[in-house]
Design a protein around this motif. Structure first.
Motif, PDB file in Angstrom:
ATOM      1  N   ALA A 114      56.855  25.543  40.999  1.00 27.06           N
ATOM      2  CA  ALA A 114      57.988  24.717  41.397  1.00 27.06           C
ATOM      3  C   ALA A 114      58.819  25.337  42.509  1.00 27.06           C
ATOM      4  CB  ALA A 114      58.891  24.479  40.182  1.00 27.06           C
ATOM      5  N   LEU A 115      58.538  26.606  42.851  1.00 30.37           N
ATOM      6  CA  LEU A 115      59.313  27.292  43.880  1.00 30.37           C
ATOM      7  C   LEU A 115      58.474  27.596  45.106  1.00 30.37           C
ATOM      8  CD1 LEU A 115      61.436  29.860  41.840  1.00 30.37           C
ATOM      9  CD2 LEU A 115      61.978  27.495  42.461  1.00 30.37           C
ATOM     10  N   GLN A 116      59.135  27.612  46.238  1.00 30.24           N
ATOM     11  CA  GLN A 116      58.495  27.912  47.510  1.00 30.24           C
ATOM     12  C   GLN A 116      58.388  29.417  47.725  1.00 30.24           C
ATOM     13  OE1 GLN A 116      57.095  25.912  49.832  1.00 30.24           O
ATOM     14  NE2 GLN A 116      56.517  27.789  50.890  1.00 30.24           N
ATOM     15  N   ASP A 117      57.267  29.878  48.224  1.00 29.77           N
ATOM     16  CA  ASP A 117      57.103  31.275  48.616  1.00 29.77           C
ATOM     17  C   ASP A 117      57.945  31.513  49.871  1.00 29.77           C
ATOM     18  OD1 ASP A 117      56.309  33.726  49.586  1.00 29.77           O
ATOM     19  OD2 ASP A 117      54.162  33.337  49.435  1.00 29.77           O
ATOM     20  N   LEU A 118      58.953  32.395  49.748  1.00 26.89           N
ATOM     21  CA  LEU A 118      59.883  32.639  50.856  1.00 26.89           C
ATOM     22  C   LEU A 118      59.605  33.952  51.588  1.00 26.89           C
ATOM     23  CD1 LEU A 118      63.253  31.638  49.122  1.00 26.89           C
ATOM     24  CD2 LEU A 118      61.764  30.199  50.517  1.00 26.89           C
ATOM     25  N   THR A 119      58.489  34.576  51.287  1.00 23.81           N
ATOM     26  CA  THR A 119      58.235  35.935  51.759  1.00 23.81           C
ATOM     27  C   THR A 119      58.451  36.114  53.257  1.00 23.81           C
ATOM     28  OG1 THR A 119      56.613  36.219  49.997  1.00 23.81           O
ATOM     29  CG2 THR A 119      56.567  37.814  51.799  1.00 23.81           C
ATOM     30  N   ASN A 120      57.847  35.243  54.046  1.00 18.24           N
ATOM     31  CA  ASN A 120      57.871  35.487  55.491  1.00 18.24           C
ATOM     32  C   ASN A 120      59.238  35.254  56.123  1.00 18.24           C
ATOM     33  OD1 ASN A 120      57.598  32.696  55.042  1.00 18.24           O
ATOM     34  ND2 ASN A 120      56.704  32.367  57.063  1.00 18.24           N
ATOM     35  N   VAL A 121      60.125  34.536  55.455  1.00 12.73           N
ATOM     36  CA  VAL A 121      61.453  34.306  56.035  1.00 12.73           C
ATOM     37  C   VAL A 121      62.525  35.168  55.374  1.00 12.73           C
ATOM     38  CG1 VAL A 121      60.968  31.967  56.815  1.00 12.73           C
ATOM     39  CG2 VAL A 121      61.823  32.332  54.498  1.00 12.73           C
ATOM     40  N   ILE A 122      62.187  35.810  54.272  1.00 14.88           N
ATOM     41  CA  ILE A 122      63.164  36.599  53.532  1.00 14.88           C
ATOM     42  C   ILE A 122      62.979  38.102  53.714  1.00 14.88           C
ATOM     43  CG2 ILE A 122      64.045  37.124  51.232  1.00 14.88           C
ATOM     44  CD1 ILE A 122      64.821  34.385  52.388  1.00 14.88           C
ATOM     45  N   THR A 123      61.740  38.551  53.880  1.00 17.79           N
ATOM     46  CA  THR A 123      61.466  39.981  54.003  1.00 17.79           C
ATOM     47  C   THR A 123      62.321  40.678  55.061  1.00 17.79           C
ATOM     48  OG1 THR A 123      59.207  39.678  53.212  1.00 17.79           O
ATOM     49  CG2 THR A 123      59.663  41.687  54.448  1.00 17.79           C
ATOM     50  N   PRO A 124      62.616  40.038  56.212  1.00 20.00           N
ATOM     51  CA  PRO A 124      63.457  40.713  57.213  1.00 20.00           C
ATOM     52  C   PRO A 124      64.840  41.127  56.711  1.00 20.00           C
ATOM     53  CG  PRO A 124      62.294  38.884  58.214  1.00 20.00           C
ATOM     54  CD  PRO A 124      62.062  38.762  56.737  1.00 20.00           C
ATOM     55  N   VAL A 125      65.324  40.523  55.618  1.00 23.33           N
ATOM     56  CA  VAL A 125      66.644  40.901  55.113  1.00 23.33           C
ATOM     57  C   VAL A 125      66.544  41.760  53.851  1.00 23.33           C
ATOM     58  CG1 VAL A 125      67.734  38.851  56.097  1.00 23.33           C
ATOM     59  CG2 VAL A 125      66.891  38.782  53.732  1.00 23.33           C
ATOM     60  N   LYS A 126      65.350  42.249  53.542  1.00 27.25           N
ATOM     61  CA  LYS A 126      65.145  43.062  52.339  1.00 27.25           C
ATOM     62  C   LYS A 126      66.080  44.262  52.295  1.00 27.25           C
ATOM     63  CE  LYS A 126      61.576  45.643  49.811  1.00 27.25           C
ATOM     64  NZ  LYS A 126      60.134  46.034  49.773  1.00 27.25           N
ATOM     65  N   GLY A 140      54.539  40.413  42.667  1.00 32.57           N
ATOM     66  CA  GLY A 140      53.210  40.574  43.221  1.00 32.57           C
ATOM     67  C   GLY A 140      53.177  40.555  44.739  1.00 32.57           C
ATOM     68  N   GLY A 141      54.214  41.107  45.349  1.00 33.07           N
ATOM     69  CA  GLY A 141      54.249  41.143  46.805  1.00 33.07           C
ATOM     70  C   GLY A 141      54.830  39.906  47.451  1.00 33.07           C
ATOM     71  N   ALA A 142      55.168  38.901  46.654  1.00 35.45           N
ATOM     72  CA  ALA A 142      55.754  37.670  47.192  1.00 35.45           C
ATOM     73  C   ALA A 142      57.192  37.531  46.694  1.00 35.45           C
ATOM     74  CB  ALA A 142      54.936  36.461  46.760  1.00 35.45           C
ATOM     75  N   THR A 143      58.029  36.898  47.509  1.00 32.19           N
ATOM     76  CA  THR A 143      59.430  36.686  47.157  1.00 32.19           C
ATOM     77  C   THR A 143      59.679  35.191  47.015  1.00 32.19           C
ATOM     78  OG1 THR A 143      60.086  38.667  48.368  1.00 32.19           O
ATOM     79  CG2 THR A 143      61.814  37.082  47.837  1.00 32.19           C
ATOM     80  N   TYR A 144      60.219  34.784  45.875  1.00 34.65           N
ATOM     81  CA  TYR A 144      60.397  33.365  45.581  1.00 34.65           C
ATOM     82  C   TYR A 144      61.857  32.935  45.518  1.00 34.65           C
ATOM     83  CZ  TYR A 144      55.427  32.959  44.693  1.00 34.65           C
ATOM     84  OH  TYR A 144      54.063  32.933  44.848  1.00 34.65           O
ATOM     85  N   ALA A 145      62.770  33.859  45.721  1.00 35.44           N
ATOM     86  CA  ALA A 145      64.192  33.522  45.727  1.00 35.44           C
ATOM     87  C   ALA A 145      64.948  34.665  46.386  1.00 35.44           C
ATOM     88  CB  ALA A 145      64.699  33.294  44.312  1.00 35.44           C
ATOM     89  N   VAL A 146      66.165  34.378  46.792  1.00 33.00           N
ATOM     90  CA  VAL A 146      67.012  35.400  47.401  1.00 33.00           C
ATOM     91  C   VAL A 146      68.072  35.799  46.380  1.00 33.00           C
ATOM     92  CG1 VAL A 146      68.387  36.013  49.413  1.00 33.00           C
ATOM     93  CG2 VAL A 146      66.732  34.151  49.564  1.00 33.00           C
ATOM     94  N   PRO A 147      68.205  37.080  46.050  1.00 33.54           N
ATOM     95  CA  PRO A 147      69.264  37.492  45.122  1.00 33.54           C
ATOM     96  C   PRO A 147      70.619  37.039  45.642  1.00 33.54           C
ATOM     97  CG  PRO A 147      67.735  39.296  45.520  1.00 33.54           C
ATOM     98  CD  PRO A 147      67.405  38.231  46.527  1.00 33.54           C
ATOM     99  N   ALA A 148      71.410  36.431  44.784  1.00 39.03           N
ATOM    100  CA  ALA A 148      72.726  35.945  45.201  1.00 39.03           C
ATOM    101  C   ALA A 148      73.840  36.783  44.575  1.00 39.03           C
ATOM    102  CB  ALA A 148      72.886  34.476  44.827  1.00 39.03           C
ATOM    103  N   ASP A 149      73.869  36.831  43.246  1.00 37.66           N
ATOM    104  CA  ASP A 149      74.865  37.666  42.584  1.00 37.66           C
ATOM    105  C   ASP A 149      74.195  38.418  41.448  1.00 37.66           C
ATOM    106  OD1 ASP A 149      75.964  36.113  39.803  1.00 37.66           O
ATOM    107  OD2 ASP A 149      74.956  34.856  41.264  1.00 37.66           O
ATOM    108  N   VAL A 150      74.773  39.543  41.071  1.00 37.86           N
ATOM    109  CA  VAL A 150      74.185  40.407  40.044  1.00 37.86           C
ATOM    110  C   VAL A 150      75.260  40.874  39.066  1.00 37.86           C
ATOM    111  CG1 VAL A 150      72.228  41.244  41.392  1.00 37.86           C
ATOM    112  CG2 VAL A 150      74.437  42.398  41.588  1.00 37.86           C
ATOM    113  N   GLY A 151      74.795  41.448  37.946  1.00 36.31           N
ATOM    114  CA  GLY A 151      75.716  41.942  36.932  1.00 36.31           C
ATOM    115  C   GLY A 151      75.368  43.329  36.449  1.00 36.31           C
ATOM    116  N   PRO A 152      75.500  44.372  37.279  1.00 37.07           N
ATOM    117  CA  PRO A 152      75.270  45.732  36.792  1.00 37.07           C
ATOM    118  C   PRO A 152      76.233  46.052  35.655  1.00 37.07           C
ATOM    119  CG  PRO A 152      76.437  45.773  38.892  1.00 37.07           C
ATOM    120  CD  PRO A 152      76.008  44.363  38.676  1.00 37.07           C
TER     121      PRO A 152
END
Length: 440
Positions: A114-126, A140-152
Motif C-alpha cells: 500500500a506504500l510507495q517506495d521512496l528510496t530514490n527521492v528520500i536517500t539524499p536527505v538521509k 531491506g535497503g528500501a525506504t517507504y516513509a520519511v520519519p516525521a516525529d519521534v519519542g526517545p
C-alpha cells in the motif's frame, strides 16, 4: 494519549514470507511498487490524511510556498482505525496521496503493497536524521516513509520533591529500584512511579533499551524472540518492584493517575520527550517543578534509550501524483520552517536540525525549571535504538501484552512469565496466518 513506536523488518522478506490470503480473498502477492519517477515539480492537487492536532498550520505553509501544488488535509483517527480505513481506500482506488503513519503500522502497509517506495527521492536527505531514527522507516535497503516525529524515552521527576526528600536522580536501574524503596520509607504518601501494565509500546521501549530484538527473518522464515533474556530482565525488574509494593501497578492516563501526578503522590515518570506536554495537561499545579534526565541504564557504562511514540509520512502506492507527493513528504520532515511549526504544534521532529534549532530554542513553557530541556533531549535522542526488525503481526503481540500484564500485576504473578505467554501466542498467530516460523 498513548503513542507507540516500532521497527519493521525488510520489505523484501515481509513480502516473501507471507503466504496467507489478504482481505480481498486473493492469494497472490502484488509486485512491490517501483521507486518514484516523474516530475516532482509538476502541478498537483494532493490529499493528506493526518490526525496530528493543528497540522493544518504546516499544510498552510506548504500551500503558500507551492501555489501549483496544493495539499488538502483530511483529519483522521490514528492507529488501527486509520490503517484499516487506508487499506480499504487503497483497494477501492480512492486512497489519499500522503498518509501520516505511525511506525508500528508500516509492516502491515508494506505487506499489503500500500506504500510507495521512496528510496530514490528520500536517500539524499538521509544525513538529516540520526541512524536509529532513519532505520524506523527503512526496510531491506528500501525506504517507504520519511520519519516525521519521534519519542526517545527519558525520565521525568519532581525536582522539588527530590530535593525535599534528599533524593538523587538514579543513573542505573539498580539505583532506581533502591530509590523506589527509599521513597516509601521517607514518605508513605508517595511513590517513585507506577508500572503501567496496559501499554505494550511503553514496555517495548524498555525492552529496546535493554537490547531486545523481538523479530528477525531467516531465509524467508520468521524467528520470534519476545521471550528473550533482555525482555525477561525488564519485566522481572518491574515485577519485583510492583509485587513488593515499592512502586504502584496502576495504569497511566486515568483520573487517578492524573491526580497522583498532579498532587505529588507519584514523583517520577519514565516517559518520552513529548511527556512534558502530557504533564502540562494532567499536572498543571506543578508547572516548573518537573525536570527530565536520561533514562536509567542497565549498566553504568551504557548510554542508550528506547523509543516510545512517533510517526512518519508515507505516499500511497496508488497515488497518481507520486513525485509531488514524495516532495511534500520530504519537505514536511526536513524544511526548517516546517520543522519549526511542527515543534510549535507539539511534535518532536525526527530530523536532527529540527531538534537543535528554530522552535526548540526555548524549553516548553511547562518545563521552566530546565532551560536546556531540548538540548538535553537532542543528546538523548541520538542514543535511541529501536528493534533491529519487526514482524508482521505487531497488533497481536501488543494485544497479548495488554491483556496478560494487567492480570499478572493484579495477581502479583511473575511478570517475566508473560513474555513466554506472548511469545507462544505470537508464534501461533504467525503460523495461523501462513507464515514460516523457526524456533518458537
Amino acid at each position: 494519549m498513548r503513542r507507540r513506536t516500532f521497527l519493521a523488518s525488510s520489505a523484501a522478506t515481509l513480502l516473501l514470507a507471507g503466504c496467507g490470503t489478504d482481505d480481498s480473498g486473493s492469494d497472490a502477492v502484488a509486485p512491490a511498487p517501483s521507486p518514484v519517477a516523474g516530475d516532482e515539480n509538476a502541478a498537483a492537487s494532493l490529499v493528506f490524511w493526518s490526525w496530528a492536532e493543528n497540522i493544518q498550520r504546516v499544510v498552510d505553509l506548504w500551500n503558500k510556498k507551492n501555489p501549483t501544488q496544493q495539499v488538502t488535509l483530511s483529519g483522521q483517527a490514528a492507529s488501527d482505525e486509520l490503517i484499516a480505513k487506508f487499506l480499504t481506500a487503497v483497494k477501492a482506488g480512492n486512497a489519499p496521496d500522503v498518509l501520516q503513519a505511525e511506525y508500528q503500522s508500516l509492516p502491515t502497509l508494506i505487506t499489503n503493497n500500500a506504500l510507495q517506495d521512496l528510496t530514490n527521492v528520500i536517500t539524499p536527505v538521509k544525513s538529516a536524521f540520526p541512524e536509529g531514527t532513519w532505520n524506523l522507516t527503512s526496510f531491506g535497503g528500501a525506504t517507504y516513509a520519511v520519519p516525521a516525529d519521534v519519542g526517545p524515552m527519558m525520565l521525568f521527576y519532581r525536582a522539588d520533591l527530590f530535593e525535599t526528600l534528599g533524593l538523587t536522580v538514579p543513573k542505573t536501574w539498580e539505583e532506581f529500584g533502591a530509590l523506589a524503596e527509599t521513597v516509601r520509607q521517607k514518605d508513605a504518601k508517595r511513590y517513585l512511579t507506577t508500572f503501567s501494565p496496559g501499554d505494550a509500546g511503553w514496555v517495548a521501549g524498555f525492552a529496546q533499551q535493554a537490547g531486545a530484538n523481538w523479530w528477525s527473518n531467516e531465509k524467508e522464515a520468521w524467528k520470534v524472540a519476545i521471550d528473550d533474556p533482555a525482555t525477561r530482565k525488564v519485566l522481572g525488574f518491574w515485577g519485583g518492584l510492583v509485587n513488593s509494593g515499592a512502586v504502584l501497578g496502576d495504569p497511566m492516563y486515568t483520573p487517578q493517575w492524573n491526580s497522583q501526578m498532579n498532587d505529588g503522590t507519584i514523583i517520577a515518570w519514565p516517559s518520552a520527550v513529548w511527556g512534558s506536554g502530557v504533564l502540562a495537561g494532567v499536572a498543571p499545579s506543578s508547572k516548573g517543578k518537573w525536570k527530565m534526565a536520561p533514562l536509567p541504564q542497565w549498566s553504568a557504562s551504557e548510554n542508550v534509550t528506547g523509543f516510545w511514540g512517533g510517526s512518519s509520512t508515507a505516499v500511497s502506492a496508488t497515488s497518481k501524483q507520486k513525485a509531488p507527493a514524495a516532495k511534500f513528504a520530504r519537505w514536511l520532515s526536513t524544511d526548517p520552517e516546517a520543522l519549526k511549526v511542527l515543534v510549535e504544534i507539539g511534535l518532536y521532529p525526527a530530523a536532527t536540525l529540527g531538534q537543535t534549532s528554530g522552535g526548540l530554542d526555548a524549553a516548553p513553557a511547562y518545563m521552566t525549571g530546565q532551560p536546556d530541556y531540548y538540548e538535553s533531549a537532542s543528546k538523548i535522542s541520538k542514543t535511541a535504538r529501536g528493534f533491529d526488525s519487526w514482524g508482521p503481526n505487531t497488533n497481536v503481540s501488543y494485544g497479548q501484552f495488554e491483556d496478560k500484564l494487567p492480570t499478572a500485576v493484579k495477581n502479583k504473578a511473575d511478570l517475566a512469565a508473560v513474555a513466554t505467554q506472548v511469545q507462544q501466542a505470537s508464534v501461533a498467530d504467525l503460523k495461523k496466518q501462513g507464515y514460516q516460523v523457526v524456533g518458537g
